[in-house]
Design a protein around this motif. Sequence first.
Motif, short mmCIF file in Angstrom:
data_model
loop_
_atom_site.label_atom_id
_atom_site.label_comp_id
_atom_site.label_asym_id
_atom_site.label_seq_id
_atom_site.Cartn_x
_atom_site.Cartn_y
_atom_site.Cartn_z
N GLU A 1 0.82 -1.20 0.00
CA GLU A 1 0.00 0.00 0.00
C GLU A 1 0.86 1.26 0.00
O GLU A 1 0.57 2.23 -0.71
CB GLU A 1 -0.93 0.00 1.22
N VAL A 2 1.92 1.24 0.80
CA VAL A 2 2.85 2.37 0.85
C VAL A 2 3.53 2.53 -0.52
O VAL A 2 3.67 3.64 -1.03
CB VAL A 2 3.90 2.17 1.96
N GLU A 3 3.95 1.43 -1.11
CA GLU A 3 4.59 1.47 -2.42
C GLU A 3 3.67 2.10 -3.46
O GLU A 3 4.09 2.96 -4.24
CB GLU A 3 4.99 0.06 -2.85
N GLU A 4 2.42 1.69 -3.46
CA GLU A 4 1.47 2.25 -4.42
C GLU A 4 1.27 3.74 -4.20
O GLU A 4 1.26 4.54 -5.15
CB GLU A 4 0.13 1.51 -4.31
N GLY A 5 1.14 4.14 -2.92
CA GLY A 5 0.91 5.55 -2.62
C GLY A 5 2.10 6.42 -2.96
O GLY A 5 1.94 7.49 -3.57
N ARG A 6 3.30 5.99 -2.59
CA ARG A 6 4.49 6.80 -2.87
C ARG A 6 4.77 6.86 -4.37
O ARG A 6 5.18 7.90 -4.89
CB ARG A 6 5.70 6.24 -2.13
N ASN A 7 4.57 5.74 -5.07
CA ASN A 7 4.82 5.77 -6.51
C ASN A 7 3.85 6.70 -7.24
O ASN A 7 4.24 7.35 -8.21
CB ASN A 7 4.74 4.36 -7.09
N LEU A 8 2.61 6.75 -6.78
CA LEU A 8 1.68 7.71 -7.39
C LEU A 8 2.17 9.13 -7.16
O LEU A 8 2.13 9.97 -8.07
CB LEU A 8 0.27 7.53 -6.83
N GLN A 9 2.65 9.41 -5.94
CA GLN A 9 3.19 10.74 -5.67
C GLN A 9 4.39 11.03 -6.57
O GLN A 9 4.51 12.14 -7.12
CB GLN A 9 3.60 10.85 -4.20
N LEU A 10 5.27 10.05 -6.75
CA LEU A 10 6.43 10.26 -7.61
C LEU A 10 6.03 10.46 -9.06
O LEU A 10 6.65 11.26 -9.78
CB LEU A 10 7.40 9.07 -7.48
N LYS A 11 5.01 9.77 -9.51
CA LYS A 11 4.53 9.97 -10.88
C LYS A 11 4.03 11.40 -11.06
O LYS A 11 4.32 12.05 -12.08
CB LYS A 11 3.41 8.98 -11.20
N ILE A 12 3.28 11.90 -10.08
CA ILE A 12 2.79 13.28 -10.15
C ILE A 12 3.97 14.25 -10.13
O ILE A 12 4.04 15.20 -10.93
CB ILE A 12 1.82 13.58 -9.00
N ARG A 13 4.91 14.03 -9.22
CA ARG A 13 6.06 14.92 -9.09
C ARG A 13 6.90 14.94 -10.36
O ARG A 13 7.30 16.02 -10.84
CB ARG A 13 6.92 14.49 -7.89
N CYS A 14 7.19 13.79 -10.93
CA CYS A 14 7.99 13.74 -12.16
C CYS A 14 7.26 14.40 -13.31
O CYS A 14 7.86 15.13 -14.11
CB CYS A 14 8.33 12.29 -12.51
N TRP A 15 5.96 14.16 -13.40
CA TRP A 15 5.15 14.82 -14.42
C TRP A 15 5.20 16.35 -14.26
O TRP A 15 5.35 17.08 -15.24
CB TRP A 15 3.71 14.31 -14.31
N GLU A 16 5.11 16.82 -13.02
CA GLU A 16 5.20 18.26 -12.77
C GLU A 16 6.57 18.81 -13.17
O GLU A 16 6.66 19.90 -13.75
CB GLU A 16 4.93 18.56 -11.29
N LEU A 17 7.63 18.07 -12.85
CA LEU A 17 8.98 18.54 -13.21
C LEU A 17 9.15 18.60 -14.72
O LEU A 17 9.83 19.50 -15.23
CB LEU A 17 10.04 17.64 -12.58
N GLY A 18 8.55 17.66 -15.44
CA GLY A 18 8.59 17.75 -16.90
C GLY A 18 7.90 18.99 -17.41
O GLY A 18 8.38 19.66 -18.34
N LEU A 19 6.77 19.34 -16.79
CA LEU A 19 6.07 20.56 -17.17
C LEU A 19 6.85 21.81 -16.78
O LEU A 19 6.85 22.81 -17.51
CB LEU A 19 4.68 20.59 -16.52
N VAL A 20 7.52 21.76 -15.64
CA VAL A 20 8.38 22.86 -15.22
C VAL A 20 9.47 23.10 -16.26
O VAL A 20 9.78 24.25 -16.62
CB VAL A 20 8.98 22.56 -13.84
N HIS A 21 10.06 22.02 -16.75
CA HIS A 21 11.10 22.16 -17.78
C HIS A 21 10.52 22.83 -19.03
O HIS A 21 11.14 23.72 -19.62
CB HIS A 21 11.68 20.80 -18.13
N ASP A 22 9.32 22.42 -19.43
CA ASP A 22 8.69 23.03 -20.60
C ASP A 22 8.42 24.51 -20.35
O ASP A 22 8.60 25.35 -21.24
CB ASP A 22 7.39 22.30 -20.94
N ALA A 23 7.98 24.84 -19.13
CA ALA A 23 7.73 26.25 -18.79
C ALA A 23 9.01 27.07 -18.88
O ALA A 23 9.01 28.21 -19.37
CB ALA A 23 7.13 26.36 -17.39
N LEU A 24 10.13 26.51 -18.44
CA LEU A 24 11.42 27.22 -18.51
C LEU A 24 11.80 27.50 -19.96
O LEU A 24 12.25 28.60 -20.30
CB LEU A 24 12.51 26.41 -17.82
N LEU A 25 11.64 26.49 -20.81
CA LEU A 25 11.97 26.70 -22.23
C LEU A 25 11.12 27.81 -22.83
O LEU A 25 11.61 28.67 -23.57
CB LEU A 25 11.74 25.40 -23.01
N LYS A 26 9.84 27.81 -22.47
CA LYS A 26 8.93 28.81 -23.05
C LYS A 26 9.15 30.19 -22.45
O LYS A 26 9.00 31.20 -23.14
CB LYS A 26 7.49 28.33 -22.89
#
Length: 487
Positions: free
Chosen positions: A198-223
């Motif tokens: 259960e902890v693994e599932e919860g933390r991995n979902l958080q990491l998926k959101i965080r990595c997705w956000e960082l990818g968007l942050v990178h796109d925002a920096l380029l723009k």
Amino acid sequence: MHTDTPFFSRLSPVPSFPPYSGPYSVGTQDVEIPVSELSSPVSAPDPQVSTISFRLFYPCESEKKAKSVYWLPEPQGEYLRAYYRFMQASPWLASLLSYIPLFRLIHYTTIPAARNAKPLLSPLNSEGRWPVMVFSHGLGGTRNSYSHICGSLASHGLVVLAPEHRDRSAPIAFIRDAADGNRIPVHYTSIPHDPNPEVEEGRNLQLKIRCWELGLVHDALLKLDKGATFTNFQASRSAQDHLTGFQYLLDVHTPGKISWAGHSFGASTIVQFVKSVFYGNSPLYTAPQSSALSEQITPSSPTAFLDLWTLPLLFKSTSSLWAKPLPAYSTTKNSSPTTTPSPPLAITSESFFKWSSNLRNTIRAVSPPVNHISDIKPHLFYPIASAHLSQSDFGLLFPWITKKAMKAEEPERTLRLNMRAILESLRRSGISVADTSSLDMEIKEHHESVTVADSQDGIGLAQGQDQTILDTTSGSVRGWIAIDLPA
């Protein structure tokens, strides 16, 4: 500019910050951009997260009538109550405490940076662009929780972007609804620290959101660098215009130039993000190999991990990432004979140093693989008498709590040591930042009354300007201990 904390500020009951110590004045902006205005290679892990939120810290012109910014984000009452709930207060008690004057003094704490200052000075380095760092917060953090180290780095010539993750790891976060402008709360979710499915599932979902956000942050920096205009839900009309002031001034296009850093769960996030992007086919986040993000992260990408929390790296479902080294130790993708790898920097607190299992995994996470033939080795240190909160703003704002409860001493100096190590690590990775002042380097001939303007050695681009901070010789810097690597 560095000066001693004013006498009357020390007497004030309102928690406060010391000035930043670099040669540049610091501006800051709060930004919230609709995801619809950005590009991502993967769909949103949580459809509710329709915007990304971050605070920018950057060098700016000095302003005599600069508007300060409150450390506690808006809506302040909601954030304060969320902090009390995070500290295990019941909802009723948290609400009561938020209305008692003594317990709401943090409302008046300000960050020593100019709010919505017109961006950037013309860079003085040879690249003609400001270096950029992305800093990920830990559990219980927000986009403001590491304001002092982010602002201090900005005062030395970095543009630092601090996201507020909407993965339910912040005490509370808010997402602006594009249709009606209302704030949608994202409440903290408590997940145990025990390794189980259960902890693994919860933390991995958080990491998926965080990595997705960082990818968007990178796109925002380029723009931002290309002069794109965004809807910024956090800004007035005049402040929105200031985002265009970053055009052609950010060093975000050359591969390996963006630095990636984080604290605790934020440090775990950076480990998983850079590996996921670099190697591809990740269970957490995958960017196309031909994308600007994939090209950006190379063995020369600087990384800094503050009190790395390793549990999120050890789950069975992400064992393929754990088995891979950091990009610095790769000899294949995005490397060439002219590429100089950047040794990772890991700084633990003394409390995390004494957490033996986490320390072993931290060393493994940032070290080269066994039988790796290279001179590249990580920088590993810890400041004595420091706690997990010492690398955030909380050690500065509440020194009496961290001292009594966590045996943490010298909160301002502890953060300064962290900053010095990050700056020197960047210099050795070829990133142009200002010299560390002689005062910050604690050179004896400088007295307490000396300001950075007097002691600054110049806009230093030379590698090794503050050599002692990464010197592994015992006693080179008081209370700063090098961690031995396994033979």
